[in-house]
Design an enzyme around this catalytic site. Structure first.
Site, PDB file in Angstrom:
ATOM      1  N   GLY A   9       0.834  -1.206   0.000  1.00 40.34           N
ATOM      2  CA  GLY A   9       0.000   0.000   0.000  1.00 40.34           C
ATOM      3  C   GLY A   9       0.861   1.244   0.000  1.00 40.34           C
ATOM      4  O   GLY A   9       0.468   2.305   0.488  1.00 40.34           O
ATOM      5  N   TYR A 144     -15.104  -4.877   7.515  1.00 39.38           N
ATOM      6  CA  TYR A 144     -13.729  -4.369   7.577  1.00 39.38           C
ATOM      7  C   TYR A 144     -13.129  -4.599   8.958  1.00 39.38           C
ATOM      8  O   TYR A 144     -11.978  -5.036   9.094  1.00 39.38           O
ATOM      9  CB  TYR A 144     -13.731  -2.883   7.236  1.00 39.38           C
ATOM     10  N   ARG A 216     -13.792  13.184  16.893  1.00 36.12           N
ATOM     11  CA  ARG A 216     -12.790  12.272  16.341  1.00 36.12           C
ATOM     12  C   ARG A 216     -11.384  12.758  16.685  1.00 36.12           C
ATOM     13  O   ARG A 216     -11.130  13.965  16.829  1.00 36.12           O
ATOM     14  CB  ARG A 216     -12.917  12.186  14.810  1.00 36.12           C
TER      15      ARG A 216
END
Length: 329
Positions: A9, A144, A216
């Site tokens: 990645g 996920y 968050r």
């Protein structure tokens, strides 16, 4: 023997940040490239890691001594809701192939990237490393989340049976240059940056889903890159580590949207659509106490406003080539 580090990645958000840090930190420093060290940043075009044969060929080509495993099928809230089985199966295949190939090839160390979505939906906050498996994850991304949880199980099993030095990292919400700004698949910050840009360009309202109340923790990709390099070189436990800013540095989506408006010089305030069902989880604060006790108080995170400014600047300068989901003639 000098290390050969394969970053799967490697062309994505965090991979590009690691490449940036390795190239820009002083050689031989804590986060800089070491003499003789070789870094390979492999993207999906080089190998489909869902395929075991392609995974093996990648390892045979580069013969890595260390792997930072970032490759994954990722997406925001709605992508996870709509494609739960795809997110589960593709990520399980990717992770199993990387770990199994690292084992049979004798790779010295693997660090896999997890996510705070692995934690239970119903759990006592703040999140800490030992709470990963205490209950089911949030229903919005259970495919996920379960695939990522299995990495921790595999790491422990590989260590117990074969003595492999496999571990994992659990970052909070990552942002920075080279992010995915595609409105259909992006996480909240890059999606809001792109929405704000289009609002300015088209002279339309900057609309934000939800009521802006969720909180968050955001970590700048180049800070996270340093933490991955630290973990590769200095951390030797199989147990995962949360890589995050302090839990007291939570930011509401409302404040985030207002900060983006400020940084992008948008003339109007964001308009919140106030559909509570679009909020996702209210908050999921994670403790970085373990990280800070290990890395030391000398490590400093980039101030949020500076990191946001650098991200927006990169987005504006690279809009034609960024991952925006827009067709560029």
């Amino acid at each position: 023997m000098a290390a050969v580090v394969l970053v799967t990645g490697g062309t994505g958000l965090v991979g590009k940040a690691i490449e940036y840090v390795i190239e820009h930190e002083p050689e031989g420093s804590r986060f800089g490239k070491r003499p003789g060290e070789k870094w390979i940043f492999a993207g999906s075009r080089e190998a489909d890691l869902r395929n075991p044969e392609e995974t093996l060929k990648l390892f045979e080509k580069y013969q890595p001594t260390h792997v930072i495993h970032l490759a994954a099928l990722v997406g925001g809230l709605f992508a996870n809701r709509e494609r739960k089985m795809t997110f589960l199966r593709d990520n399980m295949l990717i992770n199993d192939n990387v770990l199994h190939t690292a084992h049979i090839r004798g790779t010295k160390k693997v660090i896999s990237c997890l996510s705070t979505c692995v934690f239970p939906d119903k759990v006592e906050y703040p999140l800490t490393e030992e709470k990963v498996h205490l209950g089911p994850p949030h229903s919005s991304n259970f495919g996920y989340a379960h695939a990522k949880r299995m990495v921790d199980i595999q790491n422990h099993a590989y260590k117990e049976e074969f003595g492999c030095n496999f571990t994992s990292a659990i970052p909070t919400n990552v942002f920075g240059p080279h992010d995915n700004f595609d409105l259909k698949h992006a996480h909240v910050m890059p999606a809001l940056i792109h929405k704000c840009y289009l609002s300015q360009k088209n002279n339309t309202p900057f609309k934000v889903m939800g009521d802006g109340s969720p909180l968050r923790q955001f970590i700048y990709s180049r800070d996270l890159a340093k933490l991955f390099i630290w973990q590769m070189r200095e951390y030797e436990s199989v147990e995962p580590v949360i890589l995050s800013v302090d839990e007291n540095d939570e930011i509401s989506i409302r404040d985030l949207a207002n900060s983006i408006v400020k940084v992008m010089n948008h003339p109007d305030k964001p308009e919140f659509e106030n559909e509570v069902n679009d909020n996702g989880q209210d908050r999921k604060p994670a403790s970085n106490a373990k990280l800070m006790s290990l890395i030391g108080s000398d490590f400093k995170f980039t101030p949020f406003e500076q990191a946001l400014q650098e991200t927006v600047t990169w987005f504006l300068q690279n809009y034609a080539n960024a991952r925006t989901g827009q067709f560029h003639a």
